[in-house]
Write an enzyme that holds these catalytic residues in place. Structure first.
Site, mmCIF file in Angstrom:
data_model
loop_
_atom_site.group_PDB
_atom_site.id
_atom_site.type_symbol
_atom_site.label_atom_id
_atom_site.label_comp_id
_atom_site.label_asym_id
_atom_site.label_seq_id
_atom_site.Cartn_x
_atom_site.Cartn_y
_atom_site.Cartn_z
ATOM 1 C CG HIS A 219 -1.746 -8.072 -3.124
ATOM 2 N ND1 HIS A 219 -1.147 -8.389 -1.919
ATOM 3 C CD2 HIS A 219 -2.994 -8.625 -3.089
ATOM 4 C CE1 HIS A 219 -1.981 -9.092 -1.182
ATOM 5 N NE2 HIS A 219 -3.108 -9.255 -1.862
ATOM 6 C CG HIS A 261 2.126 -2.158 -0.290
ATOM 7 N ND1 HIS A 261 3.281 -2.780 0.123
ATOM 8 C CD2 HIS A 261 1.180 -3.131 -0.380
ATOM 9 C CE1 HIS A 261 3.056 -4.079 0.264
ATOM 10 N NE2 HIS A 261 1.778 -4.318 -0.034
#
Length: 300
Positions: A219, A261
């Site tokens: 992303h 993440h």
């Protein structure tokens, strides 16, 4: 009368040699004739020779070798002794270096520990029971806005509806950039294989096999790539340009807040996405260098 010279064991010199000499040797007084003075001189001469030559007695040899300065330094084991009594060998140079970690290794481990600690602290939307768990649905909606599947489908739809050569060229290169991003991110994730944070919930939108790995953030790479692409090839007002930059930054931050993440995953993702645009700009596709891609539009 002066006492005879003695060796280190307290026995008269020449005792070792006398014990091994034949009965007829001059030391025992046998053999050729001669006076007592001659026998005494020969005995002293033989004693001097025995003091310079190695003794045949094992005890004498061991005592002499133990007083040797070379043996005291432990440079080599004694001959004829047990291997278990020998001094242990020194470690090789590379093994001694491994026992002392380098400054670079300590720095990397410290950065990794800080990364894990900061990622856990920022994961305020990782679950419904988290401190910011009420905004988790909004963060998941933002997650979908940066997913690769909606961007690919949207680019293909706009490309099919475009009626200008400039628009088709820009959209074709955007499609090429998105495909390159998916390929590079999947390749790096498969090579690094860093697991996602332990506080992450695997409820992501449309995951593939490599999506179980964390480094880098796809992303974040897509946000940096698309935002730079839009700012360079679309004419937008300043408020819209600011919104594009804010969208990319908040999208990367949401990856850490959702627990998807770590901080370093997002940071490297931004760097990779920024670099990918330079690759796309260098390999820019146009009707002149890639005419086969624009044959479909010529037939319409």
């Amino acid at each position: 009368m002066s006492s005879p010279r003695r060796n280190i064991e307290g026995r008269p010199l020449g005792a070792c040699a006398a014990s091994t000499s034949s009965p007829g040797s001059p030391v025992h007084g046998g053999g050729g004739g001669g006076g007592g003075g001659g026998s005494s001189s020969r005995f002293e001469f033989q004693s001097l020779l025995n003091s310079r030559t190695p003794c045949a007695d094992p005890t004498c040899a061991r005592l002499r070798a133990s007083e040797s300065p070379v043996h005291r330094r432990g440079s080599f084991p004694l001959a004829g002794t047990n291997p278990s009594q020998a001094s242990p060998p020194l470690l090789p140079e590379e093994d001694r270096l491994d026992l002392n970690p380098s400054f670079l290794g300590i720095a990397l481990r410290s950065l990794l520990a800080i990364d894990l600690w900061l990622s856990k602290k920022l994961g305020v939307c990782a679950g419904e029971s988290s401190s910011w768990g009420s905004v988790r649905p909004l963060m998941k909606l933002l997650e979908i806005s940066g997913h690769g599947i909606p961007w690919l489908l949207g680019t293909l739809y706009c490309l099919s509806r475009s009626d200008s050569w400039a628009g088709r060229e820009v959209l074709t290169n955007l499609l090429f950039a998105l495909l390159l991003d998916l390929l590079l991110v999947a390749l790096i994730k498969g090579l690094v294989r860093r697991r996602r944070p332990t506080h992450n919930q695997m409820d992501m939108f449309f995951t593939l096999s490599v999506d179980k790995y964390s480094f880098p953030s796809g992303h974040a790479t897509r946000a940096a790539l698309v935002s730079r692409f839009i700012l360079n090839h679309l004419v937008l007002a300043i408020p819209l340009r600011v919104l594009v930059v804010l969208w990319a930054f908040i999208l990367g931050l949401s990856r850490v807040m959702l627990g998807r993440h770590n901080v370093t995953d997002v940071a490297f993702g931004f760097f990779l996405g920024y670099t990918q645009y330079s690759i796309v700009n260098y390999c820019w596709l146009s009707p002149y260098n890639a005419p086969f891609l624009f044959v479909l539009w010529n037939q319409q």
